[in-house]
Write an enzyme that holds these catalytic residues in place. Structure first.
Site, PDB file in Angstrom:
ATOM      1  N   GLY A  15       4.785   3.589   3.142  1.00  0.00           N
ATOM      2  CA  GLY A  15       4.532   4.153   2.049  1.00  0.00           C
ATOM      3  C   GLY A  15       5.171   5.369   1.932  1.00  0.00           C
ATOM      4  O   GLY A  15       5.962   5.687   0.957  1.00  0.00           O
ATOM      5  N   ALA A  39       2.537   4.524   6.777  1.00  0.00           N
ATOM      6  CA  ALA A  39       4.086   4.758   7.494  1.00  0.00           C
ATOM      7  C   ALA A  39       5.211   4.190   6.331  1.00  0.00           C
ATOM      8  O   ALA A  39       6.032   4.827   6.290  1.00  0.00           O
ATOM      9  CB  ALA A  39       4.368   3.885   8.869  1.00  0.00           C
ATOM     10  N   CYS A  91      -7.754  -2.953   3.494  1.00  0.00           N
ATOM     11  CA  CYS A  91      -7.479  -1.312   3.323  1.00  0.00           C
ATOM     12  C   CYS A  91      -8.739  -0.547   3.178  1.00  0.00           C
ATOM     13  O   CYS A  91      -8.714   0.314   3.649  1.00  0.00           O
ATOM     14  CB  CYS A  91      -6.196  -1.181   2.375  1.00  0.00           C
ATOM     15  SG  CYS A  91      -6.684  -2.041   0.679  1.00  0.00           S
ATOM     16  N   GLU A 102      -0.425   2.127  -2.707  1.00  0.00           N
ATOM     17  CA  GLU A 102      -1.866   1.883  -2.249  1.00  0.00           C
ATOM     18  C   GLU A 102      -1.901   1.718  -0.906  1.00  0.00           C
ATOM     19  O   GLU A 102      -1.232   0.616  -0.312  1.00  0.00           O
ATOM     20  CB  GLU A 102      -2.587   0.743  -3.140  1.00  0.00           C
ATOM     21  CG  GLU A 102      -3.863   0.676  -3.258  1.00  0.00           C
ATOM     22  CD  GLU A 102      -4.345  -0.409  -2.047  1.00  0.00           C
ATOM     23  OE1 GLU A 102      -4.795   0.244  -0.901  1.00  0.00           O
ATOM     24  OE2 GLU A 102      -4.390  -1.395  -2.267  1.00  0.00           O
ATOM     25  N   GLY A 159       0.435  -1.431   1.265  1.00  0.00           N
ATOM     26  CA  GLY A 159       0.645  -1.724   2.758  1.00  0.00           C
ATOM     27  C   GLY A 159       0.333  -0.454   3.711  1.00  0.00           C
ATOM     28  O   GLY A 159      -0.456   0.277   3.099  1.00  0.00           O
ATOM     29  N   SER A 160       1.193  -0.176   4.674  1.00  0.00           N
ATOM     30  CA  SER A 160       0.745   0.941   5.651  1.00  0.00           C
ATOM     31  C   SER A 160       1.357   2.082   5.207  1.00  0.00           C
ATOM     32  O   SER A 160       2.229   2.362   4.260  1.00  0.00           O
ATOM     33  CB  SER A 160       1.516   0.482   7.023  1.00  0.00           C
ATOM     34  OG  SER A 160       3.030   0.648   6.848  1.00  0.00           O
ATOM     35  N   GLU A 215      -6.554   3.394  11.620  1.00  0.00           N
ATOM     36  CA  GLU A 215      -6.656   2.226  10.878  1.00  0.00           C
ATOM     37  C   GLU A 215      -6.412   1.052  11.820  1.00  0.00           C
ATOM     38  O   GLU A 215      -5.288   0.674  12.091  1.00  0.00           O
ATOM     39  CB  GLU A 215      -5.802   1.864   9.657  1.00  0.00           C
ATOM     40  CG  GLU A 215      -6.141   0.791   8.806  1.00  0.00           C
ATOM     41  CD  GLU A 215      -5.275   0.745   7.541  1.00  0.00           C
ATOM     42  OE1 GLU A 215      -4.110   0.562   7.579  1.00  0.00           O
ATOM     43  OE2 GLU A 215      -6.077   0.360   6.317  1.00  0.00           O
ATOM     44  N   LYS A 254       8.354  -8.522  -3.846  1.00  0.00           N
ATOM     45  CA  LYS A 254       9.005  -9.087  -2.595  1.00  0.00           C
ATOM     46  C   LYS A 254       7.433  -9.040  -1.681  1.00  0.00           C
ATOM     47  O   LYS A 254       6.959  -8.043  -1.459  1.00  0.00           O
ATOM     48  CB  LYS A 254       9.514  -8.055  -1.708  1.00  0.00           C
ATOM     49  CG  LYS A 254       9.936  -8.629  -0.375  1.00  0.00           C
ATOM     50  CD  LYS A 254      10.557  -7.533   0.665  1.00  0.00           C
ATOM     51  CE  LYS A 254       9.698  -7.132   1.785  1.00  0.00           C
ATOM     52  NZ  LYS A 254       8.985  -8.079   2.568  1.00  0.00           N
TER      53      LYS A 254
HETATM   54  P1  NDP Z   1       3.785  -2.841   6.207  1.00  0.00           P
HETATM   55  O1  NDP Z   1       3.319  -1.656   5.583  1.00  0.00           O
HETATM   56  O2  NDP Z   1       5.000  -2.882   7.308  1.00  0.00           O
HETATM   57  O3  NDP Z   1       3.997  -4.153   5.126  1.00  0.00           O
HETATM   58  C1  NDP Z   1       3.717  -4.150   3.953  1.00  0.00           C
HETATM   59  C2  NDP Z   1       4.967  -4.606   3.163  1.00  0.00           C
HETATM   60  O4  NDP Z   1       5.898  -3.695   2.921  1.00  0.00           O
HETATM   61  C3  NDP Z   1       5.638  -5.945   3.494  1.00  0.00           C
HETATM   62  O5  NDP Z   1       6.029  -6.686   2.509  1.00  0.00           O
HETATM   63  C4  NDP Z   1       6.659  -5.453   4.399  1.00  0.00           C
HETATM   64  O6  NDP Z   1       7.685  -6.434   4.690  1.00  0.00           O
HETATM   65  C5  NDP Z   1       7.191  -4.193   3.624  1.00  0.00           C
HETATM   66  N1  NDP Z   1       8.083  -3.344   4.225  1.00  0.00           N
HETATM   67  C6  NDP Z   1       8.060  -3.273   5.510  1.00  0.00           C
HETATM   68  N2  NDP Z   1       8.742  -2.041   5.756  1.00  0.00           N
HETATM   69  C7  NDP Z   1       9.407  -1.677   4.697  1.00  0.00           C
HETATM   70  C8  NDP Z   1      10.298  -0.764   4.401  1.00  0.00           C
HETATM   71  N3  NDP Z   1      10.843   0.266   5.250  1.00  0.00           N
HETATM   72  N4  NDP Z   1      10.710  -0.492   2.831  1.00  0.00           N
HETATM   73  C9  NDP Z   1      10.015  -1.382   2.229  1.00  0.00           C
HETATM   74  N5  NDP Z   1       9.326  -2.119   2.452  1.00  0.00           N
HETATM   75  C10 NDP Z   1       8.787  -2.455   3.543  1.00  0.00           C
HETATM   76  O7  NDP Z   1       2.420  -3.452   7.027  1.00  0.00           O
HETATM   77  P2  NDP Z   1       2.632  -4.058   8.431  1.00  0.00           P
HETATM   78  O8  NDP Z   1       2.647  -5.703   7.941  1.00  0.00           O
HETATM   79  O9  NDP Z   1       3.585  -3.693   9.334  1.00  0.00           O
HETATM   80  O10 NDP Z   1       1.208  -3.526   8.905  1.00  0.00           O
HETATM   81  C11 NDP Z   1       0.996  -2.650   9.744  1.00  0.00           C
HETATM   82  C12 NDP Z   1      -0.081  -1.760   9.523  1.00  0.00           C
HETATM   83  O11 NDP Z   1      -0.139  -1.408   8.188  1.00  0.00           O
HETATM   84  C13 NDP Z   1      -1.263  -2.650   9.621  1.00  0.00           C
HETATM   85  O12 NDP Z   1      -1.778  -2.817  11.020  1.00  0.00           O
HETATM   86  C14 NDP Z   1      -2.462  -2.065   8.750  1.00  0.00           C
HETATM   87  O13 NDP Z   1      -3.013  -1.157   9.466  1.00  0.00           O
HETATM   88  C15 NDP Z   1      -1.560  -1.535   7.773  1.00  0.00           C
HETATM   89  N6  NDP Z   1      -1.558  -2.275   6.375  1.00  0.00           N
HETATM   90  C16 NDP Z   1      -2.460  -1.829   5.295  1.00  0.00           C
HETATM   91  C17 NDP Z   1      -2.511  -2.605   4.236  1.00  0.00           C
HETATM   92  C18 NDP Z   1      -3.112  -1.943   3.003  1.00  0.00           C
HETATM   93  O14 NDP Z   1      -3.390  -2.811   2.245  1.00  0.00           O
HETATM   94  N7  NDP Z   1      -3.320  -0.820   2.812  1.00  0.00           N
HETATM   95  C19 NDP Z   1      -1.804  -3.990   4.286  1.00  0.00           C
HETATM   96  C20 NDP Z   1      -0.872  -4.289   5.338  1.00  0.00           C
HETATM   97  C21 NDP Z   1      -0.794  -3.345   6.415  1.00  0.00           C
HETATM   98  P3  NDP Z   1       7.803  -7.371   5.714  1.00  0.00           P
HETATM   99  O15 NDP Z   1       6.346  -8.114   5.833  1.00  0.00           O
HETATM  100  O16 NDP Z   1       8.951  -8.256   5.696  1.00  0.00           O
HETATM  101  O17 NDP Z   1       7.696  -6.443   6.930  1.00  0.00           O
END
Ligand code: NDP
Length: 515
Positions: free
Chosen positions: A275, A273, A326, A292, A270-271, A423, A218
């Protein structure tokens, strides 16, 4: 675009005229203390190579299918705020269909292929990615906002390199782990973010397929297009149906995917939170998990460092990909004795950074990926000013539309400030000084994260001493943001666990049994 340095408040109007000797030090750059007095002619990359369809379905079982309830969402171009395409919004029933397709492909076709046959497909994908690299790069920049020179020179070549690299492992699993038998885990659920959409897809899919797994991936909702173009490439490569499935939809669909009972392995970037929610959601289900997550990396500059090189490394560390990285070097730790000189050089360098159209080949900093992310950056920068940090932004003009933010440098930052702890995921650097190596280590480790760090010094012994004592998954010495598929990447503490890349990245998709 003008490119002259001055002090501004966030959101303040850019002065029409910039004072002579606008902040650039005499010691460096153009020699007369003036910022660049001329402008670059536009050098836009053509969009012609990409055909963006009006609508995209899900990629399930090798077919492009609508979501079961027919709903869609819109992906936009963050540099113009214009809609690009309507994307299918998967339902839980679609998740189930995709996982079944992946299971069937794993047990009936992909899982039965010898490694050398799987390798052929992966080599083919790598070659096709290279052949279609311009198309992928342009689409990535349009959908994510990142500058074309980065998608062209970093994202797409590295994505192809991951397929080349893991293709090489596919027929060597019998030798990779001496004394052990390596078996695929089964079906992998992979959820990826918006900052490196194609590259994160490659990090996830290449090792999974090399190891004999099938996947349901996804992408993030703001950046689905290169994943859907990759679906087209899978068809072109004749990949058996169901080996790669791509479903699009909101976070809750990501959760439905990772918690699906027939998924064996979960990989998330991703974030922190989200994770955490995923770790809680799948607790007790016996699934393998790699996370990660975020970071707040220290980029540490000692007084014996080659300062001009360090300035380039600092700029690359935090302004690459708009700082939406990240492992970004978002905390600059500089030795007190050279702080004034380094900051002067850095301000001068910032005045040459070009912010604007992601498709212009001269652009250094493109568009922030979404309105929500721009709001988050703006809020944290305002908090930095309110808490007492000193703000510097070059006076570059920002485009009238789209989500743009000036490269930002904070000095006079205390470790307790939010900009030093949270972050930001934007082009914002917070500077903190130190006197001794001990103090540098203590401050570098003073974060709940532990993903990456940088050290700039002339002394190899100091690098080794620091690396041993810093809690960071990756430490770069006299460089920053260097990536290679052979090199494992991952974090400590709230930056997650497990490694991607290299042999550990392959092992994360395998079950090792005794011979
Ligand atoms: P998210 O962690 O929300 O998004 C990353 C992925 O997870 C997206 O595909 C998202 O889908 C999906 N996702 C969101 N909620 C859930 C859930 N409950 N269960 C499973 N999958 C989920 O990042 P954000 O886009 O909200 O960014 C917020 C903050 O996170 C940023 O400001 C940054 O600080 C951090 N971040 C860190 C990253 C890294 O590489 N470490 C990458 C991205 C963000 P969808 O897009 O449909 O919401």
């Amino acid at each position: 675009m003008t490119a002259m340095a001055t002090e501004t408040k966030p959101g303040a109007a850019v002065p029409a005229t910039v004072p002579k000797n606008g902040g650039a030090p005499n010691s460096w750059g153009l020699g007369d203390g003036q910022a660049i007095p001329w402008e670059y002619a536009p050098a836009p990359e053509s969009r012609e190579i990409v055909t963006i369809r009006e609508r995209y379905g899900l990629f399930v079982g090798g077919k492009d299918v609508a979501s079961s309830d027919g709903l869609t969402f819109t992906t936009i171009d963050p540099s113009t705020e214009e809609p690009l395409a309507e994307i299918a919004r998967a339902t839980e029933a679609d998740v189930d269909t995709a996982v079944r397709a992946a299971r069937q492909a794993q047990s009936k076709s992909w899982g039965k292929l010898p490694g050398r046959e799987r390798a052929k497909y992966l080599f083919r994908i790598a070659r096709l990615l290279q052949e279609r690299s311009r198309e992928f790069a342009v689409l990535e920049s349009i959908d994510s906002g990142k500058p074309i020179k980065e998608s062209r020179d970093v994202d797409v070549p590295l994505a192809a390199a991951h397929f080349w690299y893991y293709a090489g492992w596919a027929d060597k699993l019998d030798y990779a782990f001496p004394g052990r038998v390596a078996k695929p885990l089964g079906v992998a659920a992979q959820v990826i973010p918006w900052n490196f959409p194609l590259l994160m897809l490659a990090w996830k899919i290449a090792p999974a397929l090399a190891a004999g797994n099938t996947v349901v991936l996804k992408p993030a909702s703001t950046t689905p297009l290169t994943a859907l173009l990759f679906a087209d490439l899978c068809r072109q490569a004749d990949l058996p149906p169901g080996v790669v499935n791509i479903i699009t939809g909101p976070g809750e669909i990501g959760m439905a995917l990772v918690t699906h009972p027939d998924v064996d392995k979960v990989a998330f970037t991703g974030s922190t939170a989200v994770g955490r929610k995923i770790a809680q959601g799948i607790a007790g289900q016996g699934k393998a998990l790699t996370l990660e997550l975020g970071g707040k990396a220290a980029n540490i500059v000692f007084d014996d460092a080659p300062l001009d090189q360090a300035v380039e490394g600092i700029v690359n560390g935090i302004y690459f990909n708009q700082g939406e990285v990240c492992c970004a070097g978002s905390r600059l730790l500089v030795q007190e004795s050279i702080a004034d000189l380094l900051i002067a050089k850095l301000k001068d360098r910032l005045s040459t950074i070009r912010v604007g159209d992601p498709l212009d080949k001269n652009t250094d900093v493109g568009a922030i990926n979404s309105r929500a992310q721009l709001d988050k950056i703006t809020e944290l920068v305002a908090a930095g000013v309110a808490e007492g940090a000193e703000l510097y932004q070059p006076a570059c003009e920002l485009p009238g539309r789209g989500f743009f933010f000036r490269p930002t440098l904070f000095t006079n930052v205390a470790q307790s400030y939010r900009i030093a702890r949270e972050e930001i995921f934007g082009p914002v650097l917070s500077t903190i000084t130190f006197r001794t190596p001990e103090e540098a280590i203590e401050k570098a480790n003073n974060t709940p994260y532990g993903l990456s760090a940088g050290i700039w010094t002339d002394k190899g012994s100091r690098i080794l001493m620091m690396v041993k004592r810093m809690k960071a998954g990756v430490v770069w010495a006299n460089t920053f943001n260097k990536f290679d598929p052979t090199s494992p990447f991952g974090g400590y503490k709230e930056s997650g666990y497990g490694r991607e890349g290299g042999l550990p990245g392959l092992q994360a998709y395998l079950r090792l049994e005794d011979r």
